[in-house]
Write a protein that holds these residues in place. Sequence first.
Motif, PDB file in Angstrom:
ATOM      1  N   VAL A  57       0.696  -1.197  -0.138  1.00  0.00           N
ATOM      2  CA  VAL A  57       0.034   0.114   0.138  1.00  0.00           C
ATOM      3  C   VAL A  57       0.815   1.163   0.140  1.00  0.00           C
ATOM      4  CG1 VAL A  57      -1.567   1.406   1.465  1.00  0.00           C
ATOM      5  CG2 VAL A  57      -2.046  -1.350   0.897  1.00  0.00           C
ATOM      6  N   VAL A  58       2.106   1.273   0.708  1.00  0.00           N
ATOM      7  CA  VAL A  58       3.134   2.264   0.863  1.00  0.00           C
ATOM      8  C   VAL A  58       3.718   2.576  -0.359  1.00  0.00           C
ATOM      9  CG1 VAL A  58       4.646   3.402   2.290  1.00  0.00           C
ATOM     10  CG2 VAL A  58       2.925   2.190   3.628  1.00  0.00           C
ATOM     11  N   LEU A  59       4.016   1.620  -1.109  1.00  0.00           N
ATOM     12  CA  LEU A  59       4.881   1.793  -2.359  1.00  0.00           C
ATOM     13  C   LEU A  59       4.348   2.700  -3.462  1.00  0.00           C
ATOM     14  CD1 LEU A  59       6.039  -2.122  -3.287  1.00  0.00           C
ATOM     15  CD2 LEU A  59       7.446  -0.103  -2.495  1.00  0.00           C
ATOM     16  N   PRO A  60       3.146   2.870  -3.689  1.00  0.00           N
ATOM     17  CA  PRO A  60       2.877   3.792  -4.700  1.00  0.00           C
ATOM     18  C   PRO A  60       3.311   5.312  -4.099  1.00  0.00           C
ATOM     19  CG  PRO A  60       1.073   2.652  -4.424  1.00  0.00           C
ATOM     20  CD  PRO A  60       2.011   2.075  -3.204  1.00  0.00           C
ATOM     21  N   VAL A  61       3.197   5.575  -3.033  1.00  0.00           N
ATOM     22  CA  VAL A  61       3.609   7.042  -2.569  1.00  0.00           C
ATOM     23  C   VAL A  61       5.201   7.360  -2.670  1.00  0.00           C
ATOM     24  CG1 VAL A  61       3.344   8.710  -0.845  1.00  0.00           C
ATOM     25  CG2 VAL A  61       1.432   7.224  -1.100  1.00  0.00           C
ATOM     26  N   SER A  62       5.786   6.244  -1.920  1.00  0.00           N
ATOM     27  CA  SER A  62       7.226   6.396  -1.837  1.00  0.00           C
ATOM     28  C   SER A  62       7.811   6.245  -3.410  1.00  0.00           C
ATOM     29  CB  SER A  62       7.904   5.572  -0.953  1.00  0.00           C
ATOM     30  OG  SER A  62       7.429   4.200  -1.267  1.00  0.00           O
ATOM     31  N   PHE A  63       7.158   5.541  -4.118  1.00  0.00           N
ATOM     32  CA  PHE A  63       7.707   5.240  -5.454  1.00  0.00           C
ATOM     33  C   PHE A  63       7.657   6.430  -6.310  1.00  0.00           C
ATOM     34  CE2 PHE A  63       7.528   2.135  -9.260  1.00  0.00           C
ATOM     35  CZ  PHE A  63       8.775   1.660  -8.840  1.00  0.00           C
ATOM     36  N   PHE A  64       6.562   7.154  -5.942  1.00  0.00           N
ATOM     37  CA  PHE A  64       6.336   8.200  -7.032  1.00  0.00           C
ATOM     38  C   PHE A  64       7.345   9.504  -6.678  1.00  0.00           C
ATOM     39  CE2 PHE A  64       4.466  12.609  -7.665  1.00  0.00           C
ATOM     40  CZ  PHE A  64       4.422  12.490  -8.987  1.00  0.00           C
ATOM     41  N   ILE A 122      -2.951   7.017   2.764  1.00  0.00           N
ATOM     42  CA  ILE A 122      -3.145   5.516   2.962  1.00  0.00           C
ATOM     43  C   ILE A 122      -4.277   4.922   2.849  1.00  0.00           C
ATOM     44  CG2 ILE A 122      -2.772   3.728   4.693  1.00  0.00           C
ATOM     45  CD1 ILE A 122      -0.417   5.482   6.037  1.00  0.00           C
ATOM     46  N   PRO A 123      -5.693   5.201   3.115  1.00  0.00           N
ATOM     47  CA  PRO A 123      -6.662   4.596   2.844  1.00  0.00           C
ATOM     48  C   PRO A 123      -6.963   4.810   1.344  1.00  0.00           C
ATOM     49  CG  PRO A 123      -7.070   5.804   4.666  1.00  0.00           C
ATOM     50  CD  PRO A 123      -5.536   6.476   4.279  1.00  0.00           C
ATOM     51  N   ALA A 124      -6.550   5.936   0.609  1.00  0.00           N
ATOM     52  CA  ALA A 124      -6.720   5.871  -0.853  1.00  0.00           C
ATOM     53  C   ALA A 124      -6.113   4.951  -1.533  1.00  0.00           C
ATOM     54  CB  ALA A 124      -6.177   7.475  -1.366  1.00  0.00           C
ATOM     55  N   PHE A 125      -4.982   4.482  -1.040  1.00  0.00           N
ATOM     56  CA  PHE A 125      -4.122   3.643  -1.840  1.00  0.00           C
ATOM     57  C   PHE A 125      -4.436   2.063  -1.155  1.00  0.00           C
ATOM     58  CE2 PHE A 125      -1.861   7.139  -3.263  1.00  0.00           C
ATOM     59  CZ  PHE A 125      -1.195   6.879  -4.248  1.00  0.00           C
ATOM     60  N   GLY A 126      -5.447   1.846  -0.787  1.00  0.00           N
ATOM     61  CA  GLY A 126      -6.032   0.594  -0.353  1.00  0.00           C
ATOM     62  C   GLY A 126      -5.414   0.334   1.134  1.00  0.00           C
ATOM     63  N   GLY A 127      -4.931   1.073   2.007  1.00  0.00           N
ATOM     64  CA  GLY A 127      -4.623   0.900   3.354  1.00  0.00           C
ATOM     65  C   GLY A 127      -6.012   0.877   4.195  1.00  0.00           C
ATOM     66  N   LYS A 128      -6.868   0.032   3.980  1.00  0.00           N
ATOM     67  CA  LYS A 128      -7.923   0.107   4.983  1.00  0.00           C
ATOM     68  C   LYS A 128      -8.105  -1.300   5.820  1.00  0.00           C
ATOM     69  CE  LYS A 128     -10.069   1.888   1.025  1.00  0.00           C
ATOM     70  NZ  LYS A 128     -11.193   1.644  -0.474  1.00  0.00           N
ATOM     71  N   GLY A 129      -8.958  -1.062   6.854  1.00  0.00           N
ATOM     72  CA  GLY A 129      -9.291  -2.311   7.607  1.00  0.00           C
ATOM     73  C   GLY A 129      -7.945  -2.639   8.422  1.00  0.00           C
ATOM     74  N   ASN A 130      -7.494  -4.081   8.507  1.00  0.00           N
ATOM     75  CA  ASN A 130      -6.379  -4.369   9.428  1.00  0.00           C
ATOM     76  C   ASN A 130      -4.971  -3.881   8.673  1.00  0.00           C
ATOM     77  OD1 ASN A 130      -8.205  -5.602  10.967  1.00  0.00           O
ATOM     78  ND2 ASN A 130      -7.922  -7.630  10.044  1.00  0.00           N
ATOM     79  N   VAL A 253       2.271   6.554 -13.314  1.00  0.00           N
ATOM     80  CA  VAL A 253       1.045   5.431 -13.776  1.00  0.00           C
ATOM     81  C   VAL A 253       1.082   4.124 -12.802  1.00  0.00           C
ATOM     82  CG1 VAL A 253       0.243   4.037 -15.667  1.00  0.00           C
ATOM     83  CG2 VAL A 253       0.960   6.467 -16.192  1.00  0.00           C
ATOM     84  N   VAL A 254       2.412   3.853 -12.494  1.00  0.00           N
ATOM     85  CA  VAL A 254       2.579   2.726 -11.735  1.00  0.00           C
ATOM     86  C   VAL A 254       2.138   2.793 -10.303  1.00  0.00           C
ATOM     87  CG1 VAL A 254       4.364   1.432 -10.468  1.00  0.00           C
ATOM     88  CG2 VAL A 254       4.704   2.005 -12.800  1.00  0.00           C
ATOM     89  N   SER A 255       2.290   4.219  -9.896  1.00  0.00           N
ATOM     90  CA  SER A 255       1.519   4.329  -8.468  1.00  0.00           C
ATOM     91  C   SER A 255       0.018   4.505  -8.625  1.00  0.00           C
ATOM     92  CB  SER A 255       1.825   5.810  -8.019  1.00  0.00           C
ATOM     93  OG  SER A 255       3.379   5.815  -7.473  1.00  0.00           O
ATOM     94  N   VAL A 256      -0.484   5.153  -9.703  1.00  0.00           N
ATOM     95  CA  VAL A 256      -1.948   5.041  -9.621  1.00  0.00           C
ATOM     96  C   VAL A 256      -2.447   3.501 -10.138  1.00  0.00           C
ATOM     97  CG1 VAL A 256      -3.695   5.627 -11.348  1.00  0.00           C
ATOM     98  CG2 VAL A 256      -2.019   7.230 -10.859  1.00  0.00           C
ATOM     99  N   THR A 257      -1.584   2.801 -10.748  1.00  0.00           N
ATOM    100  CA  THR A 257      -2.226   1.147 -10.875  1.00  0.00           C
ATOM    101  C   THR A 257      -2.168   0.546  -9.508  1.00  0.00           C
ATOM    102  OG1 THR A 257      -0.944   1.332 -13.200  1.00  0.00           O
ATOM    103  CG2 THR A 257      -1.400  -0.946 -12.003  1.00  0.00           C
ATOM    104  N   PHE A 258      -1.125   0.781  -8.698  1.00  0.00           N
ATOM    105  CA  PHE A 258      -1.179   0.082  -7.362  1.00  0.00           C
ATOM    106  C   PHE A 258      -2.490   0.371  -6.841  1.00  0.00           C
ATOM    107  CE2 PHE A 258       3.434  -0.865  -7.668  1.00  0.00           C
ATOM    108  CZ  PHE A 258       3.467  -1.881  -7.002  1.00  0.00           C
ATOM    109  N   VAL A 261      -5.611  -1.033  -8.302  1.00  0.00           N
ATOM    110  CA  VAL A 261      -5.520  -2.515  -8.326  1.00  0.00           C
ATOM    111  C   VAL A 261      -5.800  -3.053  -6.923  1.00  0.00           C
ATOM    112  CG1 VAL A 261      -4.163  -4.734  -8.315  1.00  0.00           C
ATOM    113  CG2 VAL A 261      -4.238  -3.083 -10.330  1.00  0.00           C
ATOM    114  N   ASN A 262      -5.073  -2.253  -5.820  1.00  0.00           N
ATOM    115  CA  ASN A 262      -5.257  -2.458  -4.226  1.00  0.00           C
ATOM    116  C   ASN A 262      -6.725  -2.419  -4.035  1.00  0.00           C
ATOM    117  OD1 ASN A 262      -2.721  -3.146  -3.667  1.00  0.00           O
ATOM    118  ND2 ASN A 262      -2.017  -1.062  -3.181  1.00  0.00           N
ATOM    119  N   ASN A 263      -7.171  -1.249  -4.532  1.00  0.00           N
ATOM    120  CA  ASN A 263      -8.597  -1.258  -4.311  1.00  0.00           C
ATOM    121  C   ASN A 263      -9.913  -1.933  -4.895  1.00  0.00           C
ATOM    122  OD1 ASN A 263      -9.119   1.531  -2.393  1.00  0.00           O
ATOM    123  ND2 ASN A 263      -7.540   1.962  -3.813  1.00  0.00           N
ATOM    124  N   ALA A 264      -9.446  -2.570  -5.980  1.00  0.00           N
ATOM    125  CA  ALA A 264     -10.349  -3.275  -6.932  1.00  0.00           C
ATOM    126  C   ALA A 264     -10.112  -4.713  -6.115  1.00  0.00           C
ATOM    127  CB  ALA A 264      -9.728  -3.504  -8.024  1.00  0.00           C
TER     128      ALA A 264
END
Length: 448
Positions: A57-64, A122-130, A253-258, A261-264
């Motif tokens: 989940v964290v990779l897209p932000v730091s990656f960008f 973090i929630p926007a990139f799929g960091g939800k729940g546990n 685009v890699v970050s957006v893809t993460f 895909v994470n949310n899907a």
Amino acid sequence: MAKVTAQDLGQEPIGKLLVKQAVPASIGILVMSLNILIDTIFVGNWIGANAIAAINVVLPVSFFIAALGMAIGVGGSSIISRALGAGNTPKALRTFGNQLTLTFLFTITFAVFGLIYVDTLIPAFGGKGNIFAPAKIYYEIILYGVPILGFVMMGNNVIRAEGKPKFAMYAMMIPSVGNLLFDYIFINILDWGMAGAAWATTGSYIVSFIYILWFFLSKNSELKIDFSHFALHKEIVSEIGSLGFVTLARQAVVSVTFLLVNNALFNYGEETSITAYAIVGRMMMFVLFPVFGITQGFIPIAGYNYGAEQFARVKEVIYTAIKYATILGTIVFLGLMVFPEVITKWFTDDADVIRITPNNMRLAFAAVPILAVQLVGAAYFQAVGKAIPALILTLTRQAIFFIPLLFILPIFYGELGIWIAFPISDVLSTIVTYYFLKREVKLKLETA
């Protein structure tokens, strides 16, 4: 391994030269990928399966943010390679100085922005729940070191543009080895959990930065700049921006893809599917190292010879790079088709993850043998300074094809639609890239 100078890029036989450039690049990428792979294995076994998902989940932000440094490095390195090929050393020096200034300004700004909006991103990139709590711990620490990583990525590309692939290889190997060592100390011995994983990564960035700084201050580098070179020049900044935007757009685009895909996958399989995607993503970085290494080795050779107007050598290196990368990509493909269950068990003993990951891995890598054409083709246009076609071809694989497919296919096929979007987009982008590359070779290189 024999030393390669900038002048050798225009003189040595293409096959031999590509090996000299690609082998160190491949080894560096291999070690870096092994670092990511083993780091994920450590985290999965020492902390838990949710920790793997948290890092993903964290990779897209730091990656960008790190990609900002990479973009400035690749864009400026294209200018440096062509300037050295044309004998214009002053332009190469001004370009390097401007790269340093731009990297500092952009990475610091975006790191601060990322820390301010941590609870939103973090929630926007799929960091939800546990996943949220461990992701936040990892995210905040990683962002402290991301500006340093930006300088590392920028400097690594400049070293390669000078024709010094061994030093570029070391610059990639040092943080990888350091990260694994720090992982063992901080996670296994000191039991710092997610914070230990994050500090291990950040510490490894700092070690690599120190090495790259030493390289440019030592006699190994031909680029000896002074303070006057740090002043931004409109023409150079514009050229760095236009060429570097290609890399930045790809990484964005890699970050957006993460994110997508994470949310899907969370909607279809929750944490388990995100963990499967994290494992597949780590393997994508790891097993394609020889293909990416050849692409990295190809860029300075193509750029130098294009700048020197040795177009026959440019054509030769295009075909040689595609041939080598296709052979290696096919070997990788066969290994992944045969051993996906074994690979998955390296990361975790979670029964649900082991059940769903192997088939998804086979789907995601189904088109690997043909990817060489797409990667080398897009890299060619960037290497020779043609920003618009480079941007278009770079974006075809994920932005133009994959993201629309990600929205369309799950409507009909559910979670399966997410996974089959990977090979379909690979095939479509390769077809488009082949057309443009073939046209460029015929109209520019063969005519000249």
